[in-house]
Scaffold this motif. Structure first.
Motif, PDB file in Angstrom:
ATOM      1  N   ASP A  77      35.185  29.327  39.221  1.00 47.16           N
ATOM      2  CA  ASP A  77      35.207  27.954  38.700  1.00 47.16           C
ATOM      3  C   ASP A  77      35.567  27.018  39.839  1.00 47.16           C
ATOM      4  O   ASP A  77      36.477  27.310  40.628  1.00 47.16           O
ATOM      5  CB  ASP A  77      36.226  27.831  37.557  1.00 47.16           C
ATOM      6  N   ASP A  98      36.940  24.133  39.563  1.00 45.01           N
ATOM      7  CA  ASP A  98      38.138  23.361  39.232  1.00 45.01           C
ATOM      8  C   ASP A  98      39.378  24.211  39.537  1.00 45.01           C
ATOM      9  O   ASP A  98      39.632  25.221  38.875  1.00 45.01           O
ATOM     10  CB  ASP A  98      38.106  22.965  37.756  1.00 45.01           C
ATOM     11  N   ARG A 101      41.067  27.359  37.398  1.00 44.80           N
ATOM     12  CA  ARG A 101      41.191  28.692  38.008  1.00 44.80           C
ATOM     13  C   ARG A 101      42.622  29.204  37.902  1.00 44.80           C
ATOM     14  O   ARG A 101      42.864  30.355  37.533  1.00 44.80           O
ATOM     15  CB  ARG A 101      40.785  28.661  39.487  1.00 44.80           C
ATOM     16  N   ASP A 148      31.786  29.876  35.527  1.00 45.60           N
ATOM     17  CA  ASP A 148      31.507  28.512  35.087  1.00 45.60           C
ATOM     18  C   ASP A 148      30.053  28.168  35.404  1.00 45.60           C
ATOM     19  O   ASP A 148      29.532  28.529  36.462  1.00 45.60           O
ATOM     20  CB  ASP A 148      32.448  27.537  35.803  1.00 45.60           C
ATOM     21  N   MET A 163      28.726  24.041  38.425  1.00 43.84           N
ATOM     22  CA  MET A 163      29.394  24.047  39.727  1.00 43.84           C
ATOM     23  C   MET A 163      28.494  23.347  40.737  1.00 43.84           C
ATOM     24  O   MET A 163      27.269  23.388  40.614  1.00 43.84           O
ATOM     25  CB  MET A 163      29.669  25.484  40.196  1.00 43.84           C
ATOM     26  N   LYS A 213      33.057  25.002  26.627  1.00 46.52           N
ATOM     27  CA  LYS A 213      34.280  24.245  26.883  1.00 46.52           C
ATOM     28  C   LYS A 213      34.288  23.007  25.993  1.00 46.52           C
ATOM     29  O   LYS A 213      33.239  22.426  25.721  1.00 46.52           O
ATOM     30  CB  LYS A 213      34.331  23.806  28.348  1.00 46.52           C
TER      31      LYS A 213
END
Length: 233
Positions: free
Chosen positions: A12, A14, A18, A56, A59, A105
């Motif tokens: 991920d 972010d 993570r 994810d 990205m 999400k």
């Protein structure tokens, strides 16, 4: 001897996510490694083996769907996609690329844990019934039930964890229709039309591996009103 904890790779971009996922999954008994993007994930995967990848979709650079498609050329490790996209078509694209499941999400951490455990349970480890066939012949394709291996003319064909589970279910019910509802339940997923459509995508992908003409399947047949049926030679 205690079995080693499953090793997960979380990918991920972010950093906060993570970190949160790493702590949460570690508290629930997993070994966890992380990667910040597709390139980083490739480097990590070059040196370590994992039981599952949490990936994810959105990205920068190479996105999660593209990475999934690329990894499936050489890797059969289960992949769970995390997506913020609400469009069903985007989730289907992930499944078509080779993902085993997806989770939208925002999600509850407990739901992520349930999905991960459901995927890890899909790899069969029980020996088949002694009375059941151990090899299924599908034209030039052979499926070894005990080893969960698919080959064509001796060359291995990679199966994802979900495809292995589907073949196990169909092998236990040869020439008998298995409903989409049962397939959803046995794969550890929630019910609903979206999940049934996801099953249809997985069936399409599996047909590409066992059928000479996937658009006119001979072995993995659709039984109208009843589901799908595996009818070997």
């Amino acid at each position: 001897m205690v079995d080693p904890a499953p090793h997960l790779l979380v990918v991920d971009d972010d950093e906060r996510i993570r970190g949160l996922l790493r702590k949460f999954l570690a508290r629930n008994g997993f070994l966890v490694s992380v990667a910040r993007d597709a390139a980083h994930a490739r480097r990590v995967l070059g040196g370590l083996e994992f039981d599952l990848i949490v990936l994810d979709v959105m990205m920068p650079g190479e996105d999660g769907v593209a990475l999934t498609h690329a990894l499936r050329e050489t890797l059969d490790t289960p992949i769970l996609l995390l997506t913020a996209l609400s469009e069903t078509s985007e989730r289907i694209a992930g499944l078509e690329a080779g993902a085993d499941d997806y989770l939208a999400k925002p999600f509850e951490p407990k739901e992520l844990l349930l999905r991960i455990n459901a995927i890890l349970r899909r790899m069969p480890d029980a020996a088949p019934d002694a009375a059941a066939p151990k090899i299924i012949q599908l034209g030039p394709v052979r499926y070894d039930i005990e080893r969960a291996e698919l080959t064509q003319d001796g060359a291995p064909i990679r199966l994802t964890a979900t495809e292995v589970q589907l073949m196990r279910l169909f092998s236990q019910n040869l020439r008998q229709p298995v409903s989409r509802t049962r397939l959803v339940e046995d794969l550890g997923r929630d019910g609903g039309q979206a999940q049934e459509r996801a099953i249809d995508v997985q069936i399409t992908r599996l047909r590409r591996k066992i059928e000479m003409d996937p658009k006119q399947p001979r072995y993995l047949q659709t039984v109208r009103g009843e589901g799908y049926m595996l009818a070997p030679d």
